[in-house]
Design a protein around this motif. Structure first.
Motif, PDB file in Angstrom:
ATOM      1  N   ASN A  18     -26.075  94.723  65.537  1.00 20.75           N
ATOM      2  CA  ASN A  18     -25.974  95.726  64.579  1.00 20.75           C
ATOM      3  C   ASN A  18     -25.119  95.494  63.550  1.00 20.75           C
ATOM      4  OD1 ASN A  18     -27.519  97.197  66.498  1.00 20.75           O
ATOM      5  ND2 ASN A  18     -26.390  98.889  66.324  1.00 20.75           N
ATOM      6  N   LEU A  19     -25.488  96.064  62.293  1.00 17.11           N
ATOM      7  CA  LEU A  19     -24.563  95.762  61.142  1.00 17.11           C
ATOM      8  C   LEU A  19     -23.496  96.778  61.244  1.00 17.11           C
ATOM      9  CD1 LEU A  19     -26.809  94.393  58.357  1.00 17.11           C
ATOM     10  CD2 LEU A  19     -25.319  93.213  59.790  1.00 17.11           C
ATOM     11  N   GLY A  20     -22.546  96.758  61.817  1.00 20.37           N
ATOM     12  CA  GLY A  20     -21.613  98.040  61.941  1.00 20.37           C
ATOM     13  C   GLY A  20     -21.956  99.010  62.884  1.00 20.37           C
ATOM     14  N   SER A  21     -21.191  99.922  62.980  1.00 23.99           N
ATOM     15  CA  SER A  21     -21.434 101.195  63.800  1.00 23.99           C
ATOM     16  C   SER A  21     -22.375 102.241  63.284  1.00 23.99           C
ATOM     17  CB  SER A  21     -20.204 101.973  64.235  1.00 23.99           C
ATOM     18  OG  SER A  21     -19.776 102.370  62.909  1.00 23.99           O
ATOM     19  N   ASP A  22     -22.829 102.270  61.698  1.00 26.71           N
ATOM     20  CA  ASP A  22     -23.574 103.024  61.306  1.00 26.71           C
ATOM     21  C   ASP A  22     -24.918 102.055  60.631  1.00 26.71           C
ATOM     22  OD1 ASP A  22     -22.723 105.773  61.538  1.00 26.71           O
ATOM     23  OD2 ASP A  22     -20.700 104.620  60.458  1.00 26.71           O
ATOM     24  N   GLY A  23     -24.904 100.937  60.751  1.00 30.84           N
ATOM     25  CA  GLY A  23     -25.977 100.089  60.185  1.00 30.84           C
ATOM     26  C   GLY A  23     -27.285  99.761  60.869  1.00 30.84           C
ATOM     27  N   PRO A  24     -28.109  99.201  60.596  1.00 36.07           N
ATOM     28  CA  PRO A  24     -29.298  98.833  61.282  1.00 36.07           C
ATOM     29  C   PRO A  24     -29.132  97.753  62.249  1.00 36.07           C
ATOM     30  CG  PRO A  24     -29.493  97.814  59.124  1.00 36.07           C
ATOM     31  CD  PRO A  24     -28.171  98.592  59.236  1.00 36.07           C
ATOM     32  N   ALA A  25     -30.069  97.528  63.295  1.00 38.44           N
ATOM     33  CA  ALA A  25     -30.203  96.449  64.176  1.00 38.44           C
ATOM     34  C   ALA A  25     -31.153  95.251  63.359  1.00 38.44           C
ATOM     35  CB  ALA A  25     -30.800  96.805  65.388  1.00 38.44           C
TER      36      ALA A  25
ATOM     37  N   ILE B 150     -35.370 100.948  50.261  1.00 36.58           N
ATOM     38  CA  ILE B 150     -34.410  99.749  50.613  1.00 36.58           C
ATOM     39  C   ILE B 150     -33.595 100.055  51.655  1.00 36.58           C
ATOM     40  CG2 ILE B 150     -32.717  98.009  49.599  1.00 36.58           C
ATOM     41  CD1 ILE B 150     -35.346  98.101  47.989  1.00 36.58           C
ATOM     42  N   ASP B 151     -33.542  98.841  52.712  1.00 28.34           N
ATOM     43  CA  ASP B 151     -32.591  98.965  53.756  1.00 28.34           C
ATOM     44  C   ASP B 151     -31.316  99.182  53.378  1.00 28.34           C
ATOM     45  OD1 ASP B 151     -34.829  98.844  56.127  1.00 28.34           O
ATOM     46  OD2 ASP B 151     -35.552  97.328  54.789  1.00 28.34           O
TER      47      ASP B 151
ATOM     48  N   VAL C  55     -33.077 104.883  49.829  1.00 31.06           N
ATOM     49  CA  VAL C  55     -32.056 103.670  50.545  1.00 31.06           C
ATOM     50  C   VAL C  55     -31.776 104.446  51.945  1.00 31.06           C
ATOM     51  CG1 VAL C  55     -29.796 102.841  50.384  1.00 31.06           C
ATOM     52  CG2 VAL C  55     -31.285 103.218  48.038  1.00 31.06           C
ATOM     53  N   ARG C  56     -31.642 103.518  52.931  1.00 33.02           N
ATOM     54  CA  ARG C  56     -31.351 103.741  54.078  1.00 33.02           C
ATOM     55  C   ARG C  56     -29.774 103.689  54.393  1.00 33.02           C
ATOM     56  NH1 ARG C  56     -35.504 105.572  53.814  1.00 33.02           N
ATOM     57  NH2 ARG C  56     -37.480 105.126  54.967  1.00 33.02           N
ATOM     58  N   HIS C  57     -29.225 102.423  53.868  1.00 28.83           N
ATOM     59  CA  HIS C  57     -27.711 102.248  54.204  1.00 28.83           C
ATOM     60  C   HIS C  57     -27.077 101.521  52.941  1.00 28.83           C
ATOM     61  CE1 HIS C  57     -28.692 102.645  58.565  1.00 28.83           C
ATOM     62  NE2 HIS C  57     -29.822 101.940  58.161  1.00 28.83           N
TER      63      HIS C  57
END
Length: 332
Positions: free
Chosen positions: A5-12, A120-121, A150-152
């Motif tokens: 996971n990219l951080g606690s709020d990011g995508p896997a 864009i993710d 945008v997602r993140h």
């Protein structure tokens, strides 16, 4: 393929990402278009999901190249990380960075079109624009998240203070910054800040732009236009000193039954489950070498031996030309 996971709020994302910069612009030598596309597709076939690009890589060339390579792939099978804001001239010169909110929306519109996608993710300013508060830039990305484009939010090469200010506007998924055995300034303040805030790190330059890949030697010269020709670490006595560090790594790699490149990629991945190394592979051959690094298990004794071979601060020379060091979030 393992994921992180990219951080606690990011995508896997896949534990290894693909950095596409070298496939455009000739920054590391002249790329081959057909081989570049084949390399992207081979990465996807191997389970790599995170692909990193910038709208200024080849002045849009990289995004159009990726659109061709990704055509026909399910959009939910990969994540696009896109940097924006770097200004270019028709002679390929660099002209600073633009983080104005109006520019954010403009850059995004062009990227979506070139990439042939509706979102864009992870969207990030390539560098800090000193004339625009980071709150304004991140606020504009947040608006694009709210609009579904945008997602993140991501950041790139900024310091700990900027990370905190940006994160207060909208949760940051990850910071992209150079991190390798020979570029460890991030460990002092930036990495602890990321972990305090629950932000991931995507590490570029894990092979030191090829310097610690095991494939560079003192007799090898950089091609015309190759960025490394201007980089202090590749010059004169600095190069000879740095290649001696690589020779020390060869002995460690040989004991592990790996290549030097695999060893140093595995070292970055072993620094924490919140870190995703980016492999800047331009060919299927280099990609095939990088992938087994994910299966290389480094013990505490291995890590200690690597540390003895290349202690923090052991490399000589700046990681960028001196004039560019002031635009970076960390030192060497």
């Amino acid at each position: 393929m393992q994921t992180r996971n990219l951080g606690s709020d990011g995508p896997a994302v896949s534990v290894l990402g693909l950095g596409a910069m070298g496939m455009s612009d000739g920054v590391y030598g002249n790329p081959d278009r057909t081989e570049s596309i084949a390399t992207v597709q081979a990465a996807l076939d191997a389970g790599v999901t995170l692909i990193d690009t910038g709208d200024f890589y080849g002045m849009g060339h990289n995004e159009m190249l990726l659109a061709e390579a990704l055509r026909g792939r399910p959009r939910d099978s990969y994540q696009l990380s896109v940097k924006f804001g770097a200004l270019r001239g028709p002679d390929h010169s660099w002209g600073g960075n633009d983080g104005r909110p109006a520019a954010v929306r403009n850059y995004l519109a062009y990227s979506l079109n070139r990439l042939g996608t509706d979102h864009i993710d992870i969207y990030r300013p390539a560098r800090l624009d000193p004339t625009v508060p980071i709150e304004d830039t991140v606020g504009a990305i947040k608006e694009m998240i709210d609009a579904g484009y945008v997602r993140h939010v991501g950041l790139s090469e900024v310091n700990a203070e900027t990370i905190r200010r940006a994160h207060a506007v909208h949760p940051i998924a990850d910071l992209q910054i150079e991190y390798s055995l020979i570029s460890r300034a991030v460990e002092r303040e930036i990495l602890p800040t990321l972990r305090e805030l629950g932000i991931g790190l995507t590490a570029y330059g894990v092979l030191g732009r090829g310097l610690i890949s095991g494939h560079w030697n003192a007799a090898r010269g950089a091609d015309p236009g190759d960025f490394r020709a201007m980089t202090p670490r590749f010059a004169g006595d600095n190069l000879n000193h740095n290649l001696a560090l690589v020779d020390a790594l060869r002995r460690v790699a040989a004991a592990k039954g790996s290549t030097v490149a695999q060893l140093v990629i595995a070292w970055v991945a072993a620094q924490g489950d919140d870190i995703v190394p980016l492999a800047g592979a331009r060919t299927r051959e280099r990609l095939a070498e990088a992938l087994p690094a994910l299966d290389l298990k480094l013990t505490a004794d291995d890590l200690a031996e690597i540390e003895r071979a290349v202690p923090a601060g052991a490399a000589r020379g700046n990681r960028y030309p001196t004039a560019m060091m002031g635009h970076l979030g960390a030192g060497n």
